[in-house]
Structures are given as structure tokens and as C-alpha cells.
Design a protein around this motif. Structure first.
Motif, short mmCIF file in Angstrom:
data_model
loop_
_atom_site.label_atom_id
_atom_site.label_comp_id
_atom_site.label_asym_id
_atom_site.label_seq_id
_atom_site.Cartn_x
_atom_site.Cartn_y
_atom_site.Cartn_z
N UNK A 108 88.65 15.65 3.12
CA UNK A 108 89.01 16.28 4.38
C UNK A 108 87.78 16.35 5.27
N UNK A 109 88.01 16.26 6.56
CA UNK A 109 86.89 16.25 7.51
C UNK A 109 86.42 14.85 7.83
N UNK A 110 86.81 13.86 7.00
CA UNK A 110 86.42 12.48 7.24
C UNK A 110 87.53 11.77 8.00
N UNK A 111 87.17 11.13 9.12
CA UNK A 111 88.17 10.40 9.88
C UNK A 111 88.67 9.21 9.08
N UNK A 112 89.96 8.93 9.20
CA UNK A 112 90.58 7.80 8.50
C UNK A 112 90.55 6.59 9.42
N UNK A 113 90.15 5.45 8.89
CA UNK A 113 90.04 4.24 9.69
C UNK A 113 91.38 3.79 10.24
N UNK A 114 91.32 3.07 11.38
CA UNK A 114 92.56 2.67 12.03
C UNK A 114 93.34 1.68 11.18
N UNK A 115 92.62 0.84 10.39
CA UNK A 115 93.32 -0.14 9.56
C UNK A 115 94.14 0.56 8.49
N UNK A 116 93.62 1.67 7.95
CA UNK A 116 94.39 2.46 6.98
C UNK A 116 95.60 3.07 7.67
N UNK A 117 95.42 3.55 8.88
CA UNK A 117 96.51 4.15 9.64
C UNK A 117 97.61 3.13 9.94
N UNK A 118 97.20 1.94 10.37
CA UNK A 118 98.18 0.91 10.75
C UNK A 118 99.03 0.49 9.55
N UNK A 119 98.42 0.49 8.36
CA UNK A 119 99.17 0.12 7.15
C UNK A 119 99.97 1.30 6.62
N UNK A 120 99.38 2.47 6.62
CA UNK A 120 99.98 3.63 5.94
C UNK A 120 101.16 4.22 6.68
N UNK A 121 101.07 4.34 7.99
CA UNK A 121 102.15 5.00 8.73
C UNK A 121 103.48 4.26 8.57
N UNK A 122 103.53 2.93 8.72
CA UNK A 122 104.81 2.25 8.47
C UNK A 122 105.32 2.45 7.05
N UNK A 123 104.42 2.47 6.07
CA UNK A 123 104.87 2.67 4.69
C UNK A 123 105.40 4.08 4.47
N UNK A 124 104.76 5.07 5.07
CA UNK A 124 105.17 6.46 4.89
C UNK A 124 106.51 6.75 5.58
N UNK A 125 106.77 6.08 6.68
CA UNK A 125 108.01 6.34 7.43
C UNK A 125 109.16 5.44 6.99
N UNK A 126 108.89 4.42 6.17
CA UNK A 126 109.92 3.42 5.84
C UNK A 126 111.14 3.98 5.11
N UNK A 127 110.98 4.66 3.96
CA UNK A 127 112.18 5.07 3.21
C UNK A 127 113.15 5.92 4.02
N UNK A 128 112.63 6.96 4.65
CA UNK A 128 113.48 7.87 5.41
C UNK A 128 114.06 7.17 6.64
N UNK A 129 113.25 6.38 7.33
CA UNK A 129 113.72 5.68 8.53
C UNK A 129 114.82 4.69 8.23
N UNK A 130 114.69 3.94 7.14
CA UNK A 130 115.71 2.95 6.78
C UNK A 130 117.04 3.62 6.47
N UNK A 131 117.01 4.70 5.70
CA UNK A 131 118.26 5.36 5.31
C UNK A 131 118.94 6.01 6.52
N UNK A 132 118.16 6.68 7.38
CA UNK A 132 118.76 7.30 8.57
C UNK A 132 119.29 6.22 9.52
N UNK A 133 118.58 5.09 9.64
CA UNK A 133 119.10 4.00 10.46
C UNK A 133 120.39 3.43 9.90
N UNK A 134 120.46 3.30 8.57
CA UNK A 134 121.69 2.78 7.94
C UNK A 134 122.86 3.72 8.15
N UNK A 135 122.58 5.03 8.28
CA UNK A 135 123.67 5.99 8.44
C UNK A 135 124.46 5.74 9.71
N UNK A 136 123.81 5.26 10.76
CA UNK A 136 124.54 5.00 12.00
C UNK A 136 125.59 3.92 11.76
N UNK A 137 125.20 2.82 11.13
CA UNK A 137 126.15 1.74 10.88
C UNK A 137 127.24 2.18 9.91
#
Length: 760
Positions: A108-137
Motif C-alpha cells: 500500500x502507498x505504492x502506485x500501480x503501473x498503468x500496464x498492470x491497470x490496463x490488464x487487471x481492470x478488464x480481468x476484474x470486471x469480466x465475470x460480473x460484466x459478462x453475466x449481467x450482459x447475458x441477462x439482457x438477452x
């Protein structure tokens, strides 16, 4: 479907709140979060349509072991099962985000590099986003089967989803964010979701397998609510393992953690070090460097960061009346428990006026006596919100409230002896912008570059012996800023080298609606964590408006040159409309933040306003769509309306810049802002059911139209959001961003109008 919309918006708001706390919470981070969420929802919608429209593909999915007991024919059971999955994934995702640093061994207190952010955020949001998106269809297909509708089903399901979004946005903005922590919010949301599914299941099916899972899931989330605080403390202790955490505080502005190391107290805001108590040297530099440059110290304005000793140092000037503006009252309340008694006495001193609010608005509204000094201490211009304290417009407002010989002081990141290209551009941008309003500037090199500026140079000096003499004349006693330290900080050779370097660059002026400085800050962040990537940012910084307009023309020509089918124009229009609608929303969010300060705690309400407009537009179009004869003509006019709205936004911001009265500021934020976002939503809401109806007329596979259109809408929103937040807003500014995307929507609308005028 209403509950799905409710859960979707709260999930999205929670992800924004938590991920911006973990990562570098600027507009780049926000753009990646929202774009990832929209992308995965589009993927989920497409996958559900892909499997649902082909029995063979669907059979492969529903034969997986996890779906044992669910018949492929029962879309109803699949829909309920998706609700169960969301109720499990939502709390787990929030917990995983809170533990993210622990898993990657990032202190904690250490900034996280942008490359980690670019990879991690899509992975962290994927499971929930895919299921909620599928619910519409899944919901769309189920509604079609139950109600025996096809052409109108997508529009009605879209309407119900939007209504749920509205309720979810207001619930998050007015209730959850103010009274509950994020884990408690996640558990409550999961309970609402799975309880709704359980009730529907008991009334309509009573399938034992699903009822049992629902009851287990409901019980687990109730247990989570009862133990959410303990779980929050446990995740905090793991993140701060090896540290002595003495306080955790939460406010609508973020998470505040106080850590004790020896006799020092470190204050972290969203895991980034804000200040340390005591910090005698920093406090003396913050106050005495600028106040020694003004002939008298009778009235001083300090914006941020003076609670840890700055007020005490300012009170050493016997005639000084101090106005101290701090955005987050929770910071002062928490700091009072740990700062020394003399600093507490400084806060309560009758010569100190404590103001909780936005510093920029305070400066804009000030009508009292002019100040001798304005000290800006709100951090680097790493976001659009902070950047607004380093713009030409702010410096003009600051000059208005200062005396003729009054000074303004600010500090930004730098290097003491050598400036790389990005650092040179970053420091130079602020220097040249400040110089436009305050011609006389003193530069003090260091790991932080301090700029002290005035309209008149007569009293200002960089001679150490003069500054030491002023300290003695005024009877100021200091521990560090003295006759031994001042010659080191005011070294003529280093000051001369720095000034020569900054004067030698081609200046870029930082504006409110052209926040180029925070783009340079992002480039520095990228350079720090990923060598080699700075070349990409330098390339992007050279992008011109006409380059993107040319791309817009090519995009508009693709349906003409390649496909020449009406349904392709409908698909393209849906994609570009989603893009335009989301750009309107992100431009309004950033623009209002620039004008009126921090508004991310209102993100749920902002999204609710947009979705309220979508609900209204969808309802109106559903009720009248059968009466419309020339549907493609109306469709093209709506696309052109989005373009005109984009062209209008810069004029709206120019008109709002003059507002400073507290009443009208609150009226604009609470009333006008939601209305403007709702208007964008209305246009998107009108387009969606119309696009579905027209597309259905051109295809036999009407069962998949809703999922396809929904995916195109979300995909366009994802692309528009990424381009606007990462490239066009920081590089070209808000005005040019609106123009570029306005031209794109205008060209696509005109193309569709031409096709509508042609015969089949």
C-alpha cells in the motif's frame, strides 16, 4: 428486468468506487473501468444470443456440469440461474478487488503501473460484466416467449432495464454511498437480486434444485451483511500487514487510512500517501517560501493540505488572518485525533477560518478584501479535478482576489537536477500557463518544483541573505528554513538552468476545457512504470483534430464502399449512436467536474439521469413506433440530433462558467446536470427500439435482434469512452472532442438519410 437494471447500475458504481481507490484514480482509470464494463456486457449479450439462437451451440453450454438439472428448453430457469450467479459474483468481486494488492504483493502507498491497470481492470470486471450482459438477452428471449411478441420485445425489455437503472442509480447516490461501506452495499444488492429470483421461482416453477441454490445464496449474503464490518477490517489488516493501522475512515470522497510508524502518523487517501504528521520541513517550505515574497502578511488563503503544520507556521505572522479551504471534512475530523496539540489549537484559533468545500469555487465566489498570498496545496494535476487549479482560467480568478503585490504559490512533481522530455513538458506547461497571468515567477527546483508568482516583481527576491533578513525582521522562528538551508534551496545556478530549460520549449497552455497538463502527468506516470511506452504517448500528443475528422469520414463511408445494405447502415448507426451517447455522458461528467469540483460520489445519480432519459425515450418510441411510416428517415434524424447535441455542449459549458453563487451551483449540479444527461439518454432511448424494429424487418432471425442491437449499443459506448477519456479530451480538449464525435454522428446520420430516401 427492473431488478437486473437495478443490480447492474449498483455493480457498475461499486466497481468504479473500488477500482479508482486501488489504481491511479484519474480519467484514464475511469475510462478503462467503464469501457471494460461495457465491453464485457456486450460480450455477454452476444454470447447469450449466439448460444440461444442456435440449439446445437446452446446445448453445448447448458450441458456443462454446473447447469445439471436445467433443461435447455427452459429459458426461465436459465434467467433465474443467471441471477443466482450475479448474487455470488458481486460480493466476491468487491472482496477480490480489496485484496488485489495482497495477491500481487504490491505494498500500500505504492502506485500501480498503468500496464498492470490496463490488464487487471478488464480481468476484474469480466465475470460480473459478462453475466449481467447475458441477462439482457436471456430476459429479452424469455419476454418474447411469454408475451408472444418479437418486434417490440427488445424495446420493452430495454425500457424495464432502464427503469431499474434509474432506481439503482438514485439508491446508490442517496443511500448506499452515504450510509454503507462497499461490501455491505454489495451484500444488500445481492440479497435484493436473489430474493426477487426466489419469489419468482416459488410462484412460477418451484424447481427444487434452483430453490435450494437460491436459499443457500440468500443465507450466505445475509450472513455477509451481518459480518461486513469485520470482513472489511480483515481485508484492511491484510493489505496493511506489518503496519500499525490506527484508523480507517470512509467518506464520499474515498477511503482514509491512518498508519503509525514510530512517532509518525501517515495519512493515506485511497492507498496513496497524502501527508505525514509531523512534517516540519514540508510545512515550513509550504508557508515561508511564499510569504517571504510578499511585503505584508495580513490575509492568506490556503487551499488544502495545511492541517499537518501549515496553519501553525502561518500563525507565526502576527497580523495574518487565514482562510483554510479543505474539500473533505472527514480528513480534518480524523486528523484532529492524531496531530499535535499545537496544530489542533491552530485549527481552532480565531484567526483561522475553516471552510469545507471546493477551493476553486471559493476563489470564484470571493468578494471580500484581497489576499496577500494564495497557497495552492492540492497535489499534482493528475485528474481533471486537480488540473483545474493549474489552468489559465484559475490563474485569472486568482489574480482578481490578490493584491497588486500579492503572490500565488504552487508545487508540482519535478526532478532536482535533470528534466526528461515528459517532465520538461509537464513543468513547462504549468510555467508558461502561469506566466500568461503572473509575469514575475520565482522557480525553486527540487523533487517538487515550487513556483511563486506575482503581477509585480518589485519585492520578490531569490537572494538567500535577503530572505534571512526578512525572517529576522518579522521575528519568525523556524527549525529548517534558516540561513543554512535557504542558500541550498535558492541556488542561482540551478534556478538559472531550470528557467532556461523551461523557456526553451514550445509552450502549451493549460485550459479548463483543454486539460493538456493532466495528459503530461499521465505520460510521466507511464514513463515511471513502463519504459518504452512513453513513445506512444508522445505520438498521441501529436494527434490533431483534422486527423480524427478524417477517420470519422472514413468510418461513415465504410457502409457505402463495402456493404451497401440497409441493415448494415442500421447496425453502424446503432454503434455510432451508442458511441455518441456515451461521449456526451463522459464529456458532461468531466466538464462539470472541471467547473464545479468533485462529483464522482454522484456517479450513481449521474448514470441514473442518463438511464431515466433512456427509459423515457424508449417508452415514447415503443408507444408510437407502429404509427411511424418512414422509420429509417426518423432513425437518421435522431442520429443527427445526437450530433447537434454534441455541437451544443461547448456553448453550454461557456455559459455555465460564470456561475459561482452557492445556490445556483447546487441547482446546476442537482437539477441541470441530470437534465442534460437525461436528454442524451432520451436520444439513445428513442433510437434503440427503432433500430430493433427496422433491423427485424431485414432479417428472418428476429430472436437474436435484441441481443445484437444491445451489443452494438454497448460496443459503441465502449469505443467512444476509451477514445474520449484516453485521447481526445486530454490531447484536444472538451470542445474539439465534442466536434469530432459530432461530425462522426452527423455523417452517419446523413448517410442513413440518403439510404432511407432510396427505394428497396
Amino acid at each position: 428486468m427492473v431488478v437486473i437494471g437495478f443490480v447492474s447500475i449498483i455493480s457498475q458504481s461499486l466497481l468504479i468506487y473500488e477500482l479508482t481507490s486501488v489504481f491511479y484514480g484519474n480519467e484514464l482509470c475511469l475510462g478503462i473501468i467503464l469501457a471494460s464494463w461495457l465491453f464485457w456486457m456486450a460480450v455477454g449479450s452476444l454470447v447469450a444470443g449466439f448460444c440461444g439462437g442456435n440449439p446445437a451451440r446452446g446445448a453445448l453450454l447448458w450441458r456443462l456440469p454446473i447447469f445439471n438439472g436445467l433443461s435447455q428448453e427452459s429459458g426461465f430457469h436459465r434467467f433465474i440461474f443467471s441471477q443466482i450467479i450475479v448474487s455470488i459474483l458481486l460480493p466476491l468481486t468487491i472482496i477480490f478487488i480489496k485484496m488485489f494488492r495482497v495477491f500481487l504483493h504490491i505494498p500500500v502507498g505504492e502506485l500501480i503501473g498503468y500496464h498492470v491497470m490496463v490488464i487487471s481492470i478488464p480481468l476484474l470486471t469480466a465475470p460480473l460484466g459478462i453475466v449481467i450482459g447475458a441477462q439482457f438477452t436471456l430476459g429479452y428471449r424469455l419476454y418474447s416467449q411469454v408475451m408472444k411478441e418479437t418486434s417490440l420485445a427488445a424495446g420493452k425489455v430495454y425500457l424495464y432495464d432502464a427503469i431499474g437503472d434509474v432506481f439503482g442509480g438514485f439508491a446508490f447516490g442517496f443511500i448506499f454511498v452515504n450510509f454503507f461501506n462497499s461490501l455491505t452495499t454489495a451484500f444488500y444488492t445481492a440479497i435484493i437480486n436473489v430474493f426477487c429470483g426466489t419469489m419468482i421461482l416459488l410462484l412460477c416453477s418451484r424447481k427444487i434444485f434452483l430453490v435450494a441454490i437460491c436459499i443457500i445464496c440468500l443465507s450466505a449474503n445475509v450472513y455477509g451483511v451481518l459480518n461486513a464490518d469485520r470482513l472489511m477490517n480483515y481485508t484492511t489488516s491484510l493489505n496493511w500487514k506489518g503496519f500499525s493501522v490506527v484508523k480507517n475512515a470512509f467518506s464520499k470522497y474515498g477511503n482514509l487510512t491512518v498508519v503509525k510508524i514510530g512517532n509518525l502518523y501517515n495519512f493515506y487517501c485511497n492507498s496513496v500517501l497524502a501527508f505525514t504528521i509531523p512534517q516540519q520541513l514540508d510545512s515550513e517550505e509550504l508557508i515561508h517560501f511564499p510569504l517571504l515574497q510578499t511585503p505584508q502578511v495580513k490575509q492568506v488563503l490556503i487551499l488544502g493540505g495545511a492541517v499537518a503544520g501549515g496553519l501553525k507556521e502561518t500563525l507565526k505572522y502576527p497580523e495574518a488572518e487565514i482562510y483554510y479551504v479543505e474539500l473533505d471534512p472527514a480528513l480534518i475530523k480524523t486528523a484532529k485525533k492524531y496531530i499535535p496539540k499545537e496544530d489542533i489549537d491552530s485549527l481552532d484559533n480565531p484567526r483561522v477560518k475553516n471552510i469545507h468545500g471546493d477551493g476553486r469555487l471559493f476563489v470564484k465566489r470571493w468578494q471580500g478584501k484581497p489576499f496577500d498570498a494564495l497557497i495552492v496545496n492540492i497535489g499534482n494535476p493528475s485528474t481533471a479535478e486537480h488540473n483545474r487549479f493549474y489552468t489559465l482560467e484559475f490563474f485569472e480568478e486568482a489574480k482578481r482576489i490578490l493584491k497588486p503585490q500579492g503572490i500565488i504559490s504552487l508545487s508540482v512533481r519535478s526532478n532536482e537536477n535533470y528534466l526528461g522530455e515528459n517532465m520538461l513538458q509537464f513543468n513547462g506547461c504549468i510555467y508558461h500557463t502561469l506566466q500568461q497571468i503572473f509575469p514575475s515567477i520565482i522557480l525553486i527546483p527540487g523533487d517538487e518544483l515550487t513556483l511563486i508568482a506575482s503581477s509585480i516583481s518589485g519585492y520578490m527576491s531569490i537572494e538567500p541573505y535577503i530572505l534571512v533578513e526578512r525572517l529576522k525582521q518579522r521575528g519568525i522562528e523556524t527549525r529548517f528554513v534558516n540561513e543554512y538551508y535557504l542558500p541550498y534551496r535558492f541556488c542561482p545556478e540551478r534556478i538559472g538552468y531550470l528557467r532556461e530549460s523551461l523557456e526553451g520549449i514550445v509552450p502549451k497552455i493549460n485550459h479548463d476545457l483543454y486539460p493538456v497538463c493532466y495528459y503530461f502527468d499521465i505520460a510521466l506516470w507511464v514513463e515511471e512504470f513502463s519504459q518504452g511506452s512513453e513513445g506512444l504517448f508522445n505520438l498521441l500528443s501529436g494527434v490533431k483534430t483534422w486527423h480524427l475528422i478524417l477517420v470519422a469520414v472514413l468510418v461513415a463511408l465504410i457502409p457505402w464502399l463495402v456493404f451497401r445494405r440497409k441493415r448494415v447502415f442500421i447496425s453502424t448507426g446503432m454503434f455510432i449512436s451508442g458511441c455518441g451517447g456515451m461521449v456526451i455522458e463522459i464529456v458532461l461528467i468531466i466538464g462539470f467536474q472541471i467547473l464545479f469540483g468533485y462529483i464522482y460520489h454522484l456517479i450513481g445519480i449521474i448514470i441514473a439521469g442518463f438511464m431515466l432519459g433512456i427509459a423515457g425515450g424508449t417508452w415514447w418510441m415503443n408507444s408510437r413506433i407502429d404509427r411511424i411510416q418512414n422509420r429509417m428517415g426518423v432513425y437518421s434524424l435522431l442520429q443527427i440530433a445526437i450530433a447537434l447535441y454534441l455541437f451544443l455542449i461547448p456553448a453550454i459549458f461557456l455559459g455555465l462558467r460564470v456561475i459561482s453563487d452557492e445556490f445556483w451551483v447546487q441547482a446546476v449540479i442537482c437539477i441541470l446536470f441530470p437534465i442534460l444527461t437525461a436528454m442524451a439518454g432520451i436520444l439513445v432511448g428513442l433510437i434503440f427500439p427503432l433500430a430493433n424494429r427496422i433491423y427485424s424487418d431485414f432479417t428472418k432471425d428476429t430472436g437474436n435482434v435484441g441481443g445484437i442491437m444491445y451489443a452494438l449499443d454497448l460496443g459503441g459506448a465502449c469505443v467512444g469512452l476509451l477514445i474520449a477519456s484516453v485521447l481526445t479530451i486530454p490531447v484536444l480538449g472538451i470542445t474539439q472532442t465534442s466536434m469530432v464525435f459530432g461530425v462522426l454522428n452527423l455523417l452517419v446520420g446523413i448517410s442513413t438519410m440518403i439510404v432511407a430516401a432510396q427505394r428497396e
